[in-house]
Motif scaffolding. Structure first.
Motif, PDB file in Angstrom:
ATOM      1  N   THR A   6       0.957  -1.204   0.218  1.00  0.00           N
ATOM      2  CA  THR A   6      -0.205  -0.201   0.081  1.00  0.00           C
ATOM      3  C   THR A   6       0.806   1.108  -0.039  1.00  0.00           C
ATOM      4  N   LYS A   7       0.220   1.904  -0.529  1.00  0.00           N
ATOM      5  CA  LYS A   7       0.989   3.529  -0.114  1.00  0.00           C
ATOM      6  C   LYS A   7      -0.197   4.483   0.617  1.00  0.00           C
ATOM      7  N   GLU A   8       0.490   5.186   1.495  1.00  0.00           N
ATOM      8  CA  GLU A   8      -0.940   6.261   1.975  1.00  0.00           C
ATOM      9  C   GLU A   8      -0.733   7.437   1.058  1.00  0.00           C
ATOM     10  N   ILE A   9      -1.901   7.523   1.410  1.00  0.00           N
ATOM     11  CA  ILE A   9      -2.695   9.088   0.345  1.00  0.00           C
ATOM     12  C   ILE A   9      -3.770   9.652   0.850  1.00  0.00           C
ATOM     13  N   ARG A  10      -4.174  10.916   1.176  1.00  0.00           N
ATOM     14  CA  ARG A  10      -4.714  11.352   1.587  1.00  0.00           C
ATOM     15  C   ARG A  10      -6.461  11.193   1.141  1.00  0.00           C
ATOM     16  N   PHE A  21      -6.825  -0.271   1.245  1.00  0.00           N
ATOM     17  CA  PHE A  21      -6.874  -1.441   2.183  1.00  0.00           C
ATOM     18  C   PHE A  21      -7.627  -0.724   3.339  1.00  0.00           C
ATOM     19  N   TRP A  22      -8.831  -0.971   3.778  1.00  0.00           N
ATOM     20  CA  TRP A  22      -9.350  -0.317   3.948  1.00  0.00           C
ATOM     21  C   TRP A  22     -10.132  -1.243   5.705  1.00  0.00           C
ATOM     22  N   GLU A  27     -11.196  -2.911  -0.849  1.00  0.00           N
ATOM     23  CA  GLU A  27     -12.574  -2.304  -0.817  1.00  0.00           C
ATOM     24  C   GLU A  27     -11.871  -1.501  -2.041  1.00  0.00           C
ATOM     25  N   ILE A  28     -13.171  -1.422  -3.132  1.00  0.00           N
ATOM     26  CA  ILE A  28     -12.966  -0.222  -3.874  1.00  0.00           C
ATOM     27  C   ILE A  28     -14.049   0.711  -3.589  1.00  0.00           C
ATOM     28  N   VAL A  29     -13.676   1.975  -4.152  1.00  0.00           N
ATOM     29  CA  VAL A  29     -14.459   2.915  -4.566  1.00  0.00           C
ATOM     30  C   VAL A  29     -15.495   3.186  -5.724  1.00  0.00           C
ATOM     31  N   LEU A  83      -3.633   3.161  -0.467  1.00  0.00           N
ATOM     32  CA  LEU A  83      -3.702   2.590  -1.588  1.00  0.00           C
ATOM     33  C   LEU A  83      -3.440   1.208  -1.858  1.00  0.00           C
ATOM     34  N   VAL A  84      -4.084   0.500  -2.016  1.00  0.00           N
ATOM     35  CA  VAL A  84      -3.982  -0.642  -2.730  1.00  0.00           C
ATOM     36  C   VAL A  84      -2.784  -1.051  -3.711  1.00  0.00           C
ATOM     37  N   ILE A  85      -1.534  -1.113  -4.365  1.00  0.00           N
ATOM     38  CA  ILE A  85      -0.426  -1.266  -5.027  1.00  0.00           C
ATOM     39  C   ILE A  85      -0.004  -2.117  -5.454  1.00  0.00           C
ATOM     40  N   GLU A  86      -0.778  -3.000  -6.931  1.00  0.00           N
ATOM     41  CA  GLU A  86      -0.605  -4.306  -6.926  1.00  0.00           C
ATOM     42  C   GLU A  86       0.405  -4.381  -8.012  1.00  0.00           C
TER      43      GLU A  86
END
Length: 86
Positions: A6-10, A21-22, A27-29, A83-86
């Motif tokens: 993951t990567k942290e985003i605002r 990653f919730w 989860e998909i937005v 944010l999930v990074i695949e």
């Protein structure tokens, strides 16, 4: 569950189609709403963000349940999500 990169985003960087990653689940937005007025008296320089999520996989439903895995969440723009990074 395998490790998730993951990567942290605002919150104000979240976009439709992002997988986040919730609370331990992918989860998909599905929708993002931004309210440009000042969020509140404590965060006058931030906007309010609301986003709708749906499960990315069956594991999300198992972890969060059917109700919470299809939820609407939000807060001020400076809060963060993974944010999930695949």
């Amino acid at each position: 569950m395998a490790k998730v990169n993951t990567k942290e985003i605002r919150y104000d960087e979240i976009k439709v189609g992002d997988v986040i990653f919730w609370h331990g689940a992918k989860e998909i937005v599905k929708k993002v709403f931004e309210f440009p007025a000042p969020a509140n008296e404590w965060f006058p320089d931030e906007v309010s963000i609301t986003f709708e999520l749906e499960p990315a996989d069956e594991e999300a439903v198992r972890l969060l349940g059917n109700f919470y895995s299809h939820g609407t969440y939000g807060g001020v723009g400076c809060l963060t999500a993974e944010l999930v990074i695949e």
